[in-house]
Design a protein around this motif. Structure first.
Motif, PDB file in Angstrom:
ATOM      1  N   ARG A  36       0.841  -1.197   0.000  1.00  0.00           N
ATOM      2  CA  ARG A  36       0.000   0.000   0.000  1.00  0.00           C
ATOM      3  C   ARG A  36       0.874   1.244   0.000  1.00  0.00           C
ATOM      4  O   ARG A  36       1.967   1.237   0.531  1.00  0.00           O
ATOM      5  N   GLY A  37       0.349   2.293  -0.577  1.00  0.00           N
ATOM      6  CA  GLY A  37       1.130   3.507  -0.710  1.00  0.00           C
ATOM      7  C   GLY A  37       2.190   3.332  -1.784  1.00  0.00           C
ATOM      8  O   GLY A  37       3.318   3.715  -1.614  1.00  0.00           O
ATOM      9  N   SER A  38       1.795   2.701  -2.889  1.00  0.00           N
ATOM     10  CA  SER A  38       2.770   2.347  -3.916  1.00  0.00           C
ATOM     11  C   SER A  38       2.294   2.738  -5.302  1.00  0.00           C
ATOM     12  O   SER A  38       1.119   2.982  -5.528  1.00  0.00           O
ATOM     13  N   VAL A  39       3.240   2.758  -6.233  1.00  0.00           N
ATOM     14  CA  VAL A  39       2.970   2.972  -7.645  1.00  0.00           C
ATOM     15  C   VAL A  39       3.446   1.712  -8.357  1.00  0.00           C
ATOM     16  O   VAL A  39       4.640   1.430  -8.406  1.00  0.00           O
ATOM     17  N   LEU A  40       2.508   0.935  -8.880  1.00  0.00           N
ATOM     18  CA  LEU A  40       2.806  -0.354  -9.498  1.00  0.00           C
ATOM     19  C   LEU A  40       2.650  -0.257 -11.005  1.00  0.00           C
ATOM     20  O   LEU A  40       1.585   0.123 -11.491  1.00  0.00           O
ATOM     21  N   ALA A  46       8.036   1.545 -23.339  1.00  0.00           N
ATOM     22  CA  ALA A  46       8.588   2.760 -23.953  1.00  0.00           C
ATOM     23  C   ALA A  46       8.434   2.733 -25.471  1.00  0.00           C
ATOM     24  O   ALA A  46       8.249   3.773 -26.097  1.00  0.00           O
ATOM     25  N   GLU A  47       8.496   1.555 -26.069  1.00  0.00           N
ATOM     26  CA  GLU A  47       8.354   1.435 -27.528  1.00  0.00           C
ATOM     27  C   GLU A  47       6.975   1.901 -27.994  1.00  0.00           C
ATOM     28  O   GLU A  47       6.839   2.536 -29.026  1.00  0.00           O
ATOM     29  N   ALA A  48       5.952   1.610 -27.214  1.00  0.00           N
ATOM     30  CA  ALA A  48       4.588   2.017 -27.573  1.00  0.00           C
ATOM     31  C   ALA A  48       4.347   3.484 -27.251  1.00  0.00           C
ATOM     32  O   ALA A  48       3.412   4.090 -27.762  1.00  0.00           O
ATOM     33  N   GLY A  49       5.178   4.071 -26.389  1.00  0.00           N
ATOM     34  CA  GLY A  49       5.004   5.469 -26.015  1.00  0.00           C
ATOM     35  C   GLY A  49       3.887   5.696 -25.009  1.00  0.00           C
ATOM     36  O   GLY A  49       3.401   6.805 -24.850  1.00  0.00           O
ATOM     37  N   LEU A  50       3.489   4.626 -24.323  1.00  0.00           N
ATOM     38  CA  LEU A  50       2.391   4.720 -23.362  1.00  0.00           C
ATOM     39  C   LEU A  50       2.722   3.846 -22.164  1.00  0.00           C
ATOM     40  O   LEU A  50       3.168   2.715 -22.318  1.00  0.00           O
ATOM     41  N   ARG A  51       2.505   4.406 -20.963  1.00  0.00           N
ATOM     42  CA  ARG A  51       2.752   3.653 -19.737  1.00  0.00           C
ATOM     43  C   ARG A  51       1.567   3.826 -18.810  1.00  0.00           C
ATOM     44  O   ARG A  51       0.954   4.894 -18.785  1.00  0.00           O
ATOM     45  N   ALA A  52       1.240   2.786 -18.038  1.00  0.00           N
ATOM     46  CA  ALA A  52       0.120   2.843 -17.096  1.00  0.00           C
ATOM     47  C   ALA A  52       0.559   2.275 -15.755  1.00  0.00           C
ATOM     48  O   ALA A  52       1.219   1.237 -15.699  1.00  0.00           O
ATOM     49  N   TYR A  53       0.174   2.966 -14.681  1.00  0.00           N
ATOM     50  CA  TYR A  53       0.541   2.566 -13.330  1.00  0.00           C
ATOM     51  C   TYR A  53      -0.698   2.577 -12.450  1.00  0.00           C
ATOM     52  O   TYR A  53      -1.601   3.392 -12.643  1.00  0.00           O
ATOM     53  N   LEU A  54      -0.715   1.694 -11.456  1.00  0.00           N
ATOM     54  CA  LEU A  54      -1.759   1.678 -10.441  1.00  0.00           C
ATOM     55  C   LEU A  54      -1.185   2.316  -9.190  1.00  0.00           C
ATOM     56  O   LEU A  54      -0.166   1.849  -8.663  1.00  0.00           O
ATOM     57  N   VAL A  55      -1.811   3.382  -8.723  1.00  0.00           N
ATOM     58  CA  VAL A  55      -1.374   4.072  -7.516  1.00  0.00           C
ATOM     59  C   VAL A  55      -2.328   3.667  -6.397  1.00  0.00           C
ATOM     60  O   VAL A  55      -3.529   3.906  -6.488  1.00  0.00           O
ATOM     61  N   SER A  56      -1.792   3.035  -5.357  1.00  0.00           N
ATOM     62  CA  SER A  56      -2.593   2.571  -4.221  1.00  0.00           C
ATOM     63  C   SER A  56      -2.247   3.387  -2.993  1.00  0.00           C
ATOM     64  O   SER A  56      -1.067   3.585  -2.680  1.00  0.00           O
ATOM     65  N   MET A  57      -3.289   3.852  -2.286  1.00  0.00           N
ATOM     66  CA  MET A  57      -3.082   4.695  -1.110  1.00  0.00           C
ATOM     67  C   MET A  57      -3.999   4.271   0.032  1.00  0.00           C
ATOM     68  O   MET A  57      -5.216   4.300  -0.131  1.00  0.00           O
ATOM     69  N   PRO A  58      -3.437   3.897   1.185  1.00  0.00           N
ATOM     70  CA  PRO A  58      -4.301   3.680   2.334  1.00  0.00           C
ATOM     71  C   PRO A  58      -4.845   5.020   2.827  1.00  0.00           C
ATOM     72  O   PRO A  58      -4.408   6.089   2.373  1.00  0.00           O
ATOM     73  N   VAL A 112      -7.686  11.561   0.539  1.00  0.00           N
ATOM     74  CA  VAL A 112      -8.404  12.430   1.483  1.00  0.00           C
ATOM     75  C   VAL A 112      -9.746  11.818   1.885  1.00  0.00           C
ATOM     76  O   VAL A 112     -10.546  12.474   2.546  1.00  0.00           O
ATOM     77  N   GLY A 113      -9.980  10.568   1.510  1.00  0.00           N
ATOM     78  CA  GLY A 113     -11.226   9.896   1.841  1.00  0.00           C
ATOM     79  C   GLY A 113     -11.133   9.082   3.120  1.00  0.00           C
ATOM     80  O   GLY A 113     -10.103   9.060   3.801  1.00  0.00           O
ATOM     81  N   GLU A 114     -12.204   8.384   3.414  1.00  0.00           N
ATOM     82  CA  GLU A 114     -12.309   7.591   4.641  1.00  0.00           C
ATOM     83  C   GLU A 114     -11.850   6.146   4.464  1.00  0.00           C
ATOM     84  O   GLU A 114     -11.822   5.388   5.425  1.00  0.00           O
ATOM     85  N   SER A 115     -11.536   5.729   3.228  1.00  0.00           N
ATOM     86  CA  SER A 115     -11.111   4.349   2.978  1.00  0.00           C
ATOM     87  C   SER A 115      -9.930   4.356   2.011  1.00  0.00           C
ATOM     88  O   SER A 115      -9.488   5.405   1.567  1.00  0.00           O
ATOM     89  N   ASP A 116      -9.421   3.166   1.682  1.00  0.00           N
ATOM     90  CA  ASP A 116      -8.323   3.068   0.721  1.00  0.00           C
ATOM     91  C   ASP A 116      -8.735   3.685  -0.614  1.00  0.00           C
ATOM     92  O   ASP A 116      -9.917   3.702  -0.958  1.00  0.00           O
ATOM     93  N   ALA A 117      -7.752   4.174  -1.358  1.00  0.00           N
ATOM     94  CA  ALA A 117      -8.020   4.781  -2.667  1.00  0.00           C
ATOM     95  C   ALA A 117      -7.037   4.212  -3.684  1.00  0.00           C
ATOM     96  O   ALA A 117      -5.923   3.818  -3.345  1.00  0.00           O
ATOM     97  N   GLN A 118      -7.491   4.173  -4.932  1.00  0.00           N
ATOM     98  CA  GLN A 118      -6.640   3.757  -6.037  1.00  0.00           C
ATOM     99  C   GLN A 118      -6.927   4.633  -7.242  1.00  0.00           C
ATOM    100  O   GLN A 118      -8.072   5.044  -7.461  1.00  0.00           O
ATOM    101  N   CYS A 119      -5.878   4.913  -7.993  1.00  0.00           N
ATOM    102  CA  CYS A 119      -6.069   5.626  -9.247  1.00  0.00           C
ATOM    103  C   CYS A 119      -5.106   5.079 -10.282  1.00  0.00           C
ATOM    104  O   CYS A 119      -4.120   4.418  -9.954  1.00  0.00           O
ATOM    105  N   LEU A 120      -5.435   5.319 -11.524  1.00  0.00           N
ATOM    106  CA  LEU A 120      -4.558   4.965 -12.635  1.00  0.00           C
ATOM    107  C   LEU A 120      -3.801   6.213 -13.046  1.00  0.00           C
ATOM    108  O   LEU A 120      -4.375   7.305 -13.139  1.00  0.00           O
ATOM    109  N   TRP A 121      -2.522   6.055 -13.276  1.00  0.00           N
ATOM    110  CA  TRP A 121      -1.663   7.138 -13.753  1.00  0.00           C
ATOM    111  C   TRP A 121      -1.155   6.692 -15.120  1.00  0.00           C
ATOM    112  O   TRP A 121      -0.425   5.713 -15.231  1.00  0.00           O
ATOM    113  N   VAL A 122      -1.600   7.367 -16.162  1.00  0.00           N
ATOM    114  CA  VAL A 122      -1.280   6.987 -17.537  1.00  0.00           C
ATOM    115  C   VAL A 122      -0.387   8.078 -18.137  1.00  0.00           C
ATOM    116  O   VAL A 122      -0.739   9.248 -18.092  1.00  0.00           O
TER     117      VAL A 122
END
Length: 125
Positions: A36-40, A46-58, A112-122
Motif C-alpha cells: 500500500r502507498g505504492s505505484v505499481l 517505452a516502444e509504444a510510447g504509453l505507460r500505465a501505473y496503479l497508484v494505491s493509497m491507504p 483524502v477519503g475515509e477508505s483506501d483509494a486507487q487511481c490509474l496514472w497513464v
C-alpha cells in the motif's frame, strides 16, 4: 460452475487468450498483495510510447510520483477520494473522474477519503 470449468480450460488459459501482435496484455497477478502507498507498473512499454501505473493509497496516505515526466499525463480515480498534487493546485477527484495534465507534470497523490483509494496514472511519451 465457473466459465473456465464449462470450457474445460484452466483460468490461466482462459485469461491468457491469444492476441495478435497489434495488441499487448499488461496482466498482473496478486494485485491484492501489492504494498500500500505504492505505484505499481501495469504496462510500461517505452516502444509504444504509453505507460500505465496503479497508484494505491491507504487512508490519509500521500504517494509521491516516483519520477518526473515531460509528456502528457492522465489520472483516473478507480475508487476513493484523491487529491492530485500539482505545482499549480490541489484538485480533488472522486471515483470515475479524471485529470489531464498536458503541460506540467503530476507531483503526487493524497488520499483524502475515509477508505483506501486507487487511481490509474497513464503517461504518454
Amino acid at each position: 460452475m465457473a466459465l473456465s470449468g464449462r470450457l474445460n480450460v484452466t483460468l490461466d488459459e482462459l485469461l491468457g487468450g491469444e492476441v495478435t501482435p497489434d495488441y499487448r496484455i499488461g496482466r498482473r497477478h496478486g494485485l491484492a498483495d501489492t504494498r500500500r502507498g505504492s505505484v505499481l507498473p501495469l504496462l510500461d512499454d517505452a516502444e509504444a510510447g504509453l505507460r500505465a501505473y496503479l497508484v494505491s493509497m491507504p487512508r490519509s496516505a500521500t504517494v509521491e510520483a516516483p519520477f518526473s515526466h515531460k509528456g502528457t499525463e492522465l489520472v483516473g480515480v478507480v475508487n476513493g477520494l484523491v487529491q492530485v498534487l500539482l505545482g499549480s493546485g490541489r484538485p480533488v477527484l472522486r471515483r470515475g473522474e479524471t485529470l489531464l495534465a498536458s503541460r506540467r507534470g503530476i507531483d503526487g497523490w493524497r488520499n483524502v477519503g475515509e477508505s483506501d483509494a486507487q487511481c490509474l496514472w497513464v503517461l504518454r511519451d
